[in-house]
Write an enzyme that holds these catalytic residues in place. Structure first.
Site, short mmCIF file in Angstrom:
data_model
loop_
_atom_site.label_atom_id
_atom_site.label_comp_id
_atom_site.label_asym_id
_atom_site.label_seq_id
_atom_site.Cartn_x
_atom_site.Cartn_y
_atom_site.Cartn_z
N ASP A 116 -0.56 -7.58 7.75
CA ASP A 116 -1.74 -7.08 7.07
C ASP A 116 -2.47 -8.28 6.47
OD1 ASP A 116 -3.57 -6.17 5.19
OD2 ASP A 116 -2.34 -4.45 4.59
N PHE A 161 0.98 -3.54 -0.71
CA PHE A 161 -0.15 -2.61 -0.74
C PHE A 161 -0.85 -2.63 0.62
CE2 PHE A 161 -4.53 -1.28 -1.34
CZ PHE A 161 -4.37 -0.11 -2.07
N LYS A 208 -11.97 -6.23 4.65
CA LYS A 208 -12.54 -6.96 3.49
C LYS A 208 -13.58 -8.01 3.88
CE LYS A 208 -9.01 -6.23 -0.05
NZ LYS A 208 -9.78 -5.62 -1.14
N1 PLP Z 1 -4.25 -3.99 2.78
C1 PLP Z 1 -4.40 -4.92 1.84
C2 PLP Z 1 -3.52 -6.12 1.85
C3 PLP Z 1 -5.37 -4.75 0.85
O1 PLP Z 1 -5.52 -5.69 -0.11
C4 PLP Z 1 -6.19 -3.60 0.88
C5 PLP Z 1 -7.20 -3.37 -0.17
O2 PLP Z 1 -7.12 -3.87 -1.26
C6 PLP Z 1 -6.01 -2.66 1.89
C7 PLP Z 1 -5.04 -2.89 2.84
C8 PLP Z 1 -6.85 -1.43 1.97
O3 PLP Z 1 -8.14 -1.75 2.37
P1 PLP Z 1 -9.33 -0.71 2.10
O4 PLP Z 1 -9.48 -0.60 0.63
O5 PLP Z 1 -10.52 -1.32 2.79
O6 PLP Z 1 -8.94 0.58 2.73
#
Ligand code: PLP
Length: 398
Positions: free
Chosen positions: A225, A141, A254
């Site tokens: 990520d 994700f 986050k």
């Molecule tokens: N990447 C990861 C690993 C995530 O857990 C999330 C959100 O849960 C995102 C990207 C996306 O972040 P945002 O919701 O701030 O756009």
């Protein structure tokens, strides 16, 4: 005017909020430390922290002071101007990521935006022009915007929005699959060190080291990520630091500003030379308010030793879950204060509901996983309280 209560707002939510959101059952009003209260005054122990966001819990004095002081001083300027908090945060991120002097930082406003920047970084690694492939992992994700969605390895989230941005291929999370897929046409490999939304799923032993070796061999960027795993949660500032490798770029969001929206792309080494002036930007990205709050959060985490403490607290949670001895627990995944409980039966939603009824917030990212990501400030007493309620919730759901 009547007060909003738990029974008064659902219809209004249903009538006004976009249907893209699943309607929540509880309306929260305030928080302090690891606790939040709903509009009826019911108290909850928050072991989700806005999904790994509220690093310092709720209403932490350092965050409140940073927000109020900076808001009264300078909240926003255009990218035609630099500001002290922005520069301080960029330098701090270079230090704590280990990117050092050769590192560079781009600021956006969310995780998805950080990954959009990473996607563009990957496109800039062109080689002789034929380097157009991007590898990502199945069941990953990376966010909901179109670039981040193209990287996301969950077909159900993508289907309604096709065609996707081309070039991304999703592979199995195995060293063999990576070896088979990678070649000199790969611009980047993008992955989460622990797959958070998948239910806190660890990569196979040695995968990150193999990913580093293979991307280096083929001239591809290794982009991690760290949006869910970063900012001390796994017991190092960033999860990759616990695996003895150095990536070419990481994305952060986050927990970095404890709830204030901000995202960042940090590049290491030669990846820092890929972007040139005018190729990317954002009106709000790197604004003085968001960067000031991030500095306050990271400063507090550093001075109070919360990164190192996350390991011991994570151990206490893991030992406690084992001691419950529930037949529902199949495995416990993740690192430090990012914990996934793999269940023997698909009762995660029932556990989640039973926990909420008993005043505990956890999360069921899928039918057979419970995710736990408390604030880094969580105390031993709060962990013990959490374990008691979790045991009751698992018994109720069994
Ligand atoms: N990447 C990861 C690993 C995530 O857990 C999330 C959100 O849960 C995102 C990207 C996306 O972040 P945002 O919701 O701030 O756009």
């Amino acid at each position: 005017m009547s007060m909003t209560t738990q029974t008064g707002w659902n219809d209004r939510f249903g009538a006004s909020l976009m249907r893209s959101l699943t309607p929540p059952k509880i309306m929260l009003e305030r928080g302090r430390g690891c606790r939040v209260w709903d509009v009826d005054g019911k108290e909850y122990l928050d072991f989700l922290a806005g999904i790994a966001v509220n690093s310092l819990g709720h209403a932490h004095p350092a965050v409140v002071e940073a927000v109020t002081d900076q808001a009264s001083k300078l909240m926003h300027v255009s990218n035609y101007f630099a500001t002290p908090p922005q520069l301080e945060l960029a330098e701090r991120l270079k230090r704590i990521t280990g990117a050092g002097d050769a590192g560079r930082v781009y600021f956006g406003n969310s995780g998805a935006e950080a990954n959009e920047a990473a996607f563009k970084l990957a496109r800039l690694n062109k080689g002789d022009g034929s380097r157009t492939r991007i590898l990502a992992l199945q069941n990953s994700f990376h966010g909901r915007t179109m670039g981040a969605l193209a990287l996301t390895g969950k077909p159900a989230l993508r289907e309604d929005f096709e065609p996707m941005i081309p070039g991304v291929e999703h592979i199995d999370s195995t060293i063999e699959a990576l070896e088979a897929a990678i070649d000199d046409q790969v611009a980047a490999l993008v992955l989460e060190p622990i797959k958070g939304e998948a239910g806190v799923v660890d990569l196979p032993e040695g995968f990150l080291a193999a990913a580093r070796a293979l991307t280096e061999q083929h001239g591809a960027l290794l982009i991690l990520d760290e949006i869910q795993t970063g900012v001390g949660r796994t017991g190092s500032w960033f999860a990759f630091q616990g695996h003895g490798i150095t990536p070419d770029a990481i994305t952060i969001a986050k927990g970095i500003a404890g709830g204030f929206p901000i995202g960042a792309l940090v590049t290491f080494g030669w990846a820092s030379d890929l972007f040139s002036a005018g190729q990317h930007g954002s009106t709000f990205g790197g604004n003085p308010l968001a960067t000031r709050v991030a500095n306050a959060v990271l400063g507090e985490i550093e001075t109070t030793g919360l990164v190192e403490a996350a390991r011991g607290k994570g151990e206490r949670i893991r030992a406690g879950i084992a001691a419950i001895g529930s037949p529902l627990v199949d495995e416990v995944r993740g690192e430090g204060l990012l914990v996934g409980i793999g269940l023997t039966r698909p009762v995660a939603p029932a556990i989640n509901t039973a926990a909420l009824e008993r005043g505990l917030i956890v999360n069921a990212p899928n039918e057979s996983s419970i995710r736990i990501a408390p604030p880094l400030i969580v105390s031993d007493a709060e962990i013990d309280e959490f374990l008691v309620i979790l045991a009751q919730a698992m018994e109720a759901a069994a």
